[in-house]
Design an enzyme around this catalytic site. Structure first.
Site, short mmCIF file in Angstrom:
data_model
loop_
_atom_site.label_atom_id
_atom_site.label_comp_id
_atom_site.label_asym_id
_atom_site.label_seq_id
_atom_site.Cartn_x
_atom_site.Cartn_y
_atom_site.Cartn_z
N HIS A 12 -41.94 -36.60 3.71
CA HIS A 12 -41.52 -37.39 2.56
C HIS A 12 -42.10 -38.80 2.69
CE1 HIS A 12 -38.99 -39.45 -0.34
NE2 HIS A 12 -38.48 -38.29 -0.74
N THR A 72 -37.64 -33.70 -6.25
CA THR A 72 -37.12 -32.47 -5.65
C THR A 72 -36.09 -31.80 -6.55
OG1 THR A 72 -37.29 -33.56 -3.50
CG2 THR A 72 -36.17 -31.45 -3.55
N ASP A 82 -42.72 -28.89 -3.54
CA ASP A 82 -41.77 -29.29 -4.58
C ASP A 82 -42.38 -30.20 -5.65
OD1 ASP A 82 -41.85 -31.57 -2.92
OD2 ASP A 82 -39.67 -31.82 -2.82
N HIS A 83 -43.33 -31.07 -5.24
CA HIS A 83 -43.96 -32.01 -6.19
C HIS A 83 -45.07 -32.73 -5.44
CE1 HIS A 83 -41.71 -35.02 -3.97
NE2 HIS A 83 -40.62 -34.29 -4.16
N GLU A 141 -41.39 -30.20 1.16
CA GLU A 141 -41.43 -31.56 0.65
C GLU A 141 -42.86 -32.08 0.46
OE1 GLU A 141 -38.99 -33.54 -0.51
OE2 GLU A 141 -40.61 -34.92 -0.97
C1 GP9 Z 1 -33.67 -35.80 -0.63
C2 GP9 Z 1 -34.92 -35.00 -0.65
C3 GP9 Z 1 -36.05 -35.80 -1.16
O1 GP9 Z 1 -32.52 -35.09 -0.36
O2 GP9 Z 1 -34.74 -33.82 -1.36
O3 GP9 Z 1 -35.93 -36.05 -2.52
P1 GP9 Z 1 -37.18 -36.54 -3.37
O4 GP9 Z 1 -37.29 -38.02 -3.20
O5 GP9 Z 1 -38.38 -35.84 -2.86
O6 GP9 Z 1 -36.84 -36.15 -4.75
MN MN Z 2 -39.16 -33.90 -2.70
#
Ligand code: GP9
Ligand code: MN
Length: 400
Positions: free
Chosen positions: A195, A80, A254-255, A38
């Site tokens: 996150h 994500t 992921d980003h 994350e």
């Molecule tokens: C939520 C997690 C976070 O299930 O994958 O999502 P994001 O906000 O990073 O897209």
């Molecule tokens: Mn994410």
């Protein structure tokens, strides 16, 4: 209609690259453990804060992995879920909104489905509600056998922070779920603690916060450090369980976690006078590892690349032919691959130049160049985004 896909197939054929014969099939029959990390960006790798490493485990892991230091996330608003889409399909996600919501009913030939055809069991482990990002619906379309969502985890006040189950507890509770699966398996873990807004309890803080006008950036370092710790524990547990040796590992960010809204604070951390548009593109790099236990020819790879390249890479490592799979990415190990990435906003990166927001820059010194220097790459990027969108919006894999 069905003729629309011909243009895409022709483009694909012209850009096919042969795999590296030394790596093709090297992981055949092994479990594939994918770790979607994350909000992890590359700028924290091999960096310190107040003299402490921010990612000690991930820094060490570079030594016995293929590590890609010019690897970009290609996500947009779908965050994500966009990264999941890119990895599963080697197609671009949408430029706005979320493809997981708008095109869950499409025909795909996604990685989980392909691996299932080769005898793999495909799953996702993530301690959130199954309907978040419409995952429960989309995962069926992508061909997953199983989604271990929040209902498979014991989540309570003590083991939660921020968005939910803490990464250490998530991984620990996942061991039994992993073991319950038939082998070989393709299992993707999606972490959560790092996150936004990067909340963490005192007991889990192994590094100081940064000191700037951005609370967000300040808090980012302790949560990244915590995720690194959780990963280390997870690897130790997998070794104890004998799972480690029979698996390969793909780890990627992921980003971005820190948006350009925090550029002032970011420039302080990076010791730069300002964050230019070129810097902003370079900040979209995320860590990417291919870790093969027991493998020794590891190295740091500088090829410019992105999440769209993961599907062909995994397929080739498992010895699967990609010739007839519709993909917009290229195997990261393909000797003839072009060093190149296009971001969802049309920015394009090569070894030498970056095109972004209408300008062309020389990477080495940031000098703005004549557009001619970027035109071929910009055009290629625009074409790939266009063709991928066409496939998505026309649901063209129905005809293939
Ligand atoms: C939520 C997690 C976070 O299930 O994958 O999502 P994001 O906000 O990073 O897209
Ligand atoms: Mn994410």
């Amino acid at each position: 209609d069905s003729s629309d896909i011909t243009e895409i197939l022709d483009y694909r054929k012209d850009n096919l690259k042969d795999p590296d014969p030394d790596l093709f099939g090297i992981a055949e029959g092994k479990n594939v453990i994918v770790l979607s990390l994350e909000s992890l960006q590359s700028f924290v790798i091999n960096e310190t804060l107040d003299g402490e490493e921010i990612t000690p485990f991930l820094n060490d892991l570079i030594n016995d992995s293929y590590y890609f230091d010019n690897f970009y996330h290609q996500t947009a608003q779908g965050k994500t879920s966009d990264s999941e889409f890119l990895v599963a399909n080697s197609l671009f996600a949408r430029d706005s909104g979320s493809v997981f919501f708008t095109h869950a009913g499409n025909e795909y030939h996604a990685l989980p489905e392909i691996l299932k055809e080769s005898g793999y069991y495909a799953s996702v482990l993530h301690a959130n509600n199954k309907s978040f990002w419409n995952r429960d619906i989309m995962y069926d379309s992508l061909g997953y056998d199983q989604f271990f969502d929040i209902t498979y985890y014991d989540v309570n006040e003590e083991n939660s922070v921020g968005w939910g189950l803490k990464d250490v507890d998530f991984f620990e509770q996942s061991i039994e779920l992993l073991k319950s699966q038939p082998k070989p398996y393709y299992s993707k873990f999606i972490t959560l603690t790092n996150h936004f807004p990067f909340e963490l309890e005192e007991e889990d803080r192994f590094i100081n916060e940064f000191d700037s006008n951005s609370g967000t950036l300040n808090r980012y370092f302790p949560t990244v450090r915590y995720m690194d710790h959780a990963l280390e524990q997870f690897f130790d547990r997998l070794k104890e369980e004998g799972i480690y040796e029979e698996s390969i590992f793909i780890l990627y960010g992921d980003h971005y976690g820190i948006s350009d809204y925090h550029n002032k604070a970011m420039s302080l951390f990076l010791n730069k006078e300002e964050i230019t548009d070129l810097d902003q593109v370079q900040l979209q790099r995320v860590p990417m590892y291919v870790h093969i236990p027991g493998h020794t020819n590891n190295e740091i790879k500088h090829t410019v690349s992105g999440q769209i390249d993961i599907k062909p890479t995994i397929m080739h490592l498992l010895g699967l032919d990609t010739t007839f799979d519709v993909q917009f990415g290229t195997d990261l190990f393909a000797p003839e691959r072009s060093s190149y990435a296009v971001l969802r906003d049309g920015s394009v990166i090569t070894d030498h130049v970056v095109y972004t927001k209408g300008s062309c820059y020389r990477k080495i010194d940031g000098k703005e160049l004549d557009q001619l220097n970027c035109d071929p790459f910009r055009e290629r990027g625009a074409l790939e985004l266009k063709l991928s969108d066409k496939l998505l919006y026309g649901d063209l894999l129905r005809f293939y």
